[in-house]
Design an enzyme around this catalytic site. Structure first.
Site, PDB file in Angstrom:
ATOM      1  CE1 TYR A   1      94.234 -16.117  49.268  1.00  0.00           C
ATOM      2  CE2 TYR A   1      93.482 -16.365  51.534  1.00  0.00           C
ATOM      3  CZ  TYR A   1      94.024 -16.898  50.388  1.00  0.00           C
ATOM      4  OH  TYR A   1      94.346 -18.226  50.346  1.00  0.00           O
TER       5      TYR A   1
ATOM      6  CD  GLN B   1      98.030 -20.699  44.596  1.00  0.00           C
ATOM      7  OE1 GLN B   1      99.082 -20.435  45.194  1.00  0.00           O
ATOM      8  NE2 GLN B   1      97.277 -21.741  44.913  1.00  0.00           N
TER       9      GLN B   1
ATOM     10  CG  ASN C   1      98.302 -20.144  54.133  1.00  0.00           C
ATOM     11  OD1 ASN C   1      98.853 -19.239  53.508  1.00  0.00           O
ATOM     12  ND2 ASN C   1      97.931 -21.277  53.568  1.00  0.00           N
TER      13      ASN C   1
ATOM     14  CB  SER D   1      93.726 -14.614  67.460  1.00  0.00           C
ATOM     15  OG  SER D   1      92.742 -13.722  67.891  1.00  0.00           O
TER      16      SER D   1
ATOM     17  CD  GLN E   1      90.136 -14.219  70.085  1.00  0.00           C
ATOM     18  OE1 GLN E   1      90.776 -14.092  69.051  1.00  0.00           O
ATOM     19  NE2 GLN E   1      88.800 -14.280  70.087  1.00  0.00           N
TER      20      GLN E   1
ATOM     21  CG  HIS F   1      90.844 -17.803  66.229  1.00  0.00           C
ATOM     22  ND1 HIS F   1      90.090 -18.039  65.113  1.00  0.00           N
ATOM     23  CD2 HIS F   1      90.210 -16.815  66.905  1.00  0.00           C
ATOM     24  CE1 HIS F   1      89.038 -17.221  65.116  1.00  0.00           C
ATOM     25  NE2 HIS F   1      89.085 -16.475  66.196  1.00  0.00           N
TER      26      HIS F   1
ATOM     27  CD  GLU G   1      93.471  -9.979  67.020  1.00  0.00           C
ATOM     28  OE1 GLU G   1      93.903 -10.988  67.615  1.00  0.00           O
ATOM     29  OE2 GLU G   1      92.935 -10.035  65.888  1.00  0.00           O
ATOM     30  CG  HIS G   2      90.489  -9.454  70.357  1.00  0.00           C
ATOM     31  ND1 HIS G   2      91.150 -10.519  69.793  1.00  0.00           N
ATOM     32  CD2 HIS G   2      89.663  -8.967  69.400  1.00  0.00           C
ATOM     33  CE1 HIS G   2      90.739 -10.683  68.536  1.00  0.00           C
ATOM     34  NE2 HIS G   2      89.842  -9.754  68.263  1.00  0.00           N
TER      35      HIS G   2
ATOM     36  CG  ASP H   1      85.697 -12.598  66.997  1.00  0.00           C
ATOM     37  OD1 ASP H   1      86.501 -11.676  66.784  1.00  0.00           O
ATOM     38  OD2 ASP H   1      85.966 -13.602  67.685  1.00  0.00           O
TER      39      ASP H   1
ATOM     40  CD  GLU I   1     115.270  21.936  51.358  1.00  0.00           C
ATOM     41  OE1 GLU I   1     114.831  21.465  50.283  1.00  0.00           O
ATOM     42  OE2 GLU I   1     114.701  21.792  52.456  1.00  0.00           O
TER      43      GLU I   1
ATOM     44  CG  HIS J   1     112.853  22.669  44.127  1.00  0.00           C
ATOM     45  ND1 HIS J   1     113.590  21.762  43.417  1.00  0.00           N
ATOM     46  CD2 HIS J   1     111.930  21.946  44.827  1.00  0.00           C
ATOM     47  CE1 HIS J   1     113.136  20.532  43.684  1.00  0.00           C
ATOM     48  NE2 HIS J   1     112.125  20.627  44.527  1.00  0.00           N
TER      49      HIS J   1
END
Lengths: 429, 429
Positions: free
Chosen positions: A127, A188, A211, A234, A256, A259, A324-325, A358, A412, A417
């Site tokens: 995506y 979609q 998003n 971020s 950052q 963003h 994250e960073h 990045d 068991e 088995h």
């Protein structure tokens, strides 16, 4: 922006509040997304086209981008951008190739043969966001690991709002060798990838940023297909001593912040004077940015500066924040780096701004956010591989280990088995 | 049970129906689970104790099992079961130790240092079902990979309905070296592990099998903590020629059918006569099983026998079904095995009943179900490790690659990204 000092009496409380602030969108889109997914599942292309027309104001005859269209658009990408994409692809590919793992296989002392083979996924969907936040670098970061893992079919979706597409996105697809592209986005697109339509064959895994609707759609189709992690806003955490240029650190923090208004930038330093210099520099740099509105909102609401007595104190704080960073703008950054247990990716020394990673450092820029670095990792070749284990007993080996399996199966309460093993201990084929 | 032949005119339709039959519980427990999670998040231990009393009819003073209680109960485990658990632990450990991956690190031609370090998760929770479906083997299969990965804190929850516990479960915990154990189960146990309570410190990831409530709870806490895959009903697909003993194959098919009425057992064979022999044998074996009711329901509703003209035809069918377990009861099973792209684990040859892998073959028995083997793998050491990537540029290296990063940042409309690199190209610290 808040300024905390570890010597403050209420530091612990304030820091916990910082750790626990989830910075998430408060609008619940799950119902809307559920409706879109169900509709696409039933009505296929017709539903996807309707949503594309409604949300993207785009009504193409075919959702599939022709090779001609891709070539014409990609040719509009400026030469220096194309060259930069090629350098990035080369560096990202080299790093990810080193991740390709080895199969395991051995025969043990009892004669049992066993092992584990790595197998690539057959088909994945990538995506790619469209419009303002359409990033060619994300095309490379998502497609190249899949390519290197050996995925045969890589499908890309990218919405083309009002018929507009960033030529660099299609140039990046060319560089990454992605040719099956559909001009759709939103929930979609995720539905089309997961369930398939008349035009789009379904895939086995959907990856890539998006998003809130895309994130929720990925969450809902999880199980029908695999997904990568669900990306949140971020984050950057910079650990810096007072030997840094405060202006450089200010730009890093804002890289950052720009963003997303929900992004978070944190500085940890052992110098209160340096802390104040950075805070001043941030205000100055903000005035120069075309992204000022977003960056400023992020910095005002979520930015933080933490003054510690000693930079060693930054490690437990950092491991709790699990950002994250992480930039370690200090001498001998490896010393601190070796103690970091929870972070997406590290940027070491004074000449490694996060932004270099990045685009073309080599490691992936799809990284765990919202403290998920406690348990998750960045995107990699492993996300596009599976492990199939195997076991092979001969008659003698089964005689040696079979009795214990029968004992456990009986303990068991699973007689079939037990019987499936016991029968083979008593007779030959 | 349905009998299909690839030569039937409607085979393709019937096979697709088999592939698409999800065999899932139809009761929606998400609302109930959401309520329990929210309650435990707010009220902690008090809520957990109330649910434990209500659902498990058990009201201990402390949720924490004392070392004394564990030792006393574990001592009740029969000696042969304890010995079998130890053999299993040894074999499982040996296989999983071979999975421990190597760090990556190199300096490239431009002088950039980069790499990837594997780091173990700090703390994980292992959910162990109680009552009838309490399997000591699952304790080993979940705890040992975590132990081998280097996880420092392994927390186990196991409900003790009406105060009853299977001593073998606690013996397995002893063998695996798990000492922090709480007597809770259901969604409330998952909530306690994810959010923490006064008694139970939260963990970073929750793994392990459970009923529909546990599965839904894991789905809902995903993001707050990591989870392993969400397990569906068990599956076995046996590929067998007519040189097999039909009775052996019947036991193998029923070894998965006896787990769950929603389990699925499928035989693919190139002999219609052999197919009929197995079908007859299944009916006979069913009458001998204490688990007959469950196994029979599974076989009647979800069992399938597919007759192919040539065993090579089984491969595309198998890859579409993507079953959890595959037995290849043929000569030269490696020949077929090498073409399998979608399966959890393979059992090769005539002397490797699937049950041997459930207990002590070595590979993990926590495997992808419901066709998720298209994109997922069995539990492994990797599930308890993270990857932290790193990047380190010196001034010269940044000069060489920085310009391209600035170009890409500008193409993406991110000026702070561009500036953080550009500044460092223009000046020194």
């Amino acid at each position: 922006m808040q300024l905390l000092k570890t010597t403050d009496t209420d530091f612990s409380t304030a820091f916990q509040a910082l750790v626990n602030n989830r910075r998430e969108a408060t609008v619940d889109v799950s119902g809307t997304v559920r409706g879109i997914l169900a509709d696409v599942k039933v009505r296929g292309d017709a539903a996807v086209k309707e949503y594309t027309s409604r949300f993207d104001h785009f009504s193409p005859e075919s959702l599939h981008l022709s090779a001609d269209f891709i070539a014409t658009q990609a040719a509009k990408c400026p030469g220096d951008v194309k060259a930069a994409l090629e350098l990035a692809a080369e560096r990202i590919s080299r790093f990810h190739q080193k991740q390709l793992p080895q199969d395991i296989g051995y025969t043990d002392a009892t004669g049992v043969k066993l092992g584990l083979n790595w197998v690539s996924l057959s088909q994945v969907g990538i995506y790619v966001p469209g419009g303002r936040a359409s990033y060619p670098s994300s095309v490379l970061m998502n497609a190249l690991p899949a390519k290197i893992a050996g995925v045969e079919r890589i499908v890309m979706t990218v919405p083309i709002p009002r018929g507009e597409i960033n030529p660099a996105v299609l140039a990046a697809a060319q560089v990454a060798g992605v040719t099956e592209i559909y001009s759709i986005g939103g929930a979609q697109a995720v539905a089309a990838l997961a369930y398939g339509t008349e035009t789009i064959k379904p895939v086995d895994k959907v990856v890539g940023p998006g998003n809130a609707y895309v994130a929720e759609a990925k969450r809902q189709v999880f199980g029908t297909v695999g997904i990568d992690s669900i990306a949140g806003p971020s984050e950057i955490l910079v650990v810096a001593d007072d030997k840094n240029n405060p202006e450089w650190i200010a730009w890093d923090l804002l890289s950052q912040a720009e963003h997303d208004p929900s992004a978070q930038s944190i500085l940890i330093t052992d110098s209160e004077i340096f802390a104040q210099q950075v805070i001043t520099a941030v205000e100055l740099v903000l005035t120069k940015l075309s992204t000022q509105a977003v960056a400023s909102a992020s910095w005002q609401n979520h930015g933080a500066v933490i003054v510690v007595s000693d930079l060693a104190e930054s490690i437990p704080l950092l491991n709790q924040l699990a950002p994250e960073h992480v930039e370690l703008c200090v001498d001998n950054p490896q010393l601190l780096a070796s103690q970091i247990k929870c972070a997406g990716s590290l940027f070491l020394g004074r000449y490694t701004p996060e932004a270099i990673g990045d685009y073309l450092g080599g490691p992936n820029h799809v990284l765990p956010t919202s403290r998920s670095a406690r348990f998750a990792s960045g995107l990699s070749v492993y996300d596009f591989l599976k492990r199939i284990t195997y076991l092979e007993c001969n008659q003698a080996a089964l005689q040696e280990i079979g009795k214990a399996a029968v004992t456990l199966a009986e303990a068991e309460g699973l007689p079939a088995h037990a019987g499936s093993v016991a029968l083979r201990l008593q007779s030959k084929v």
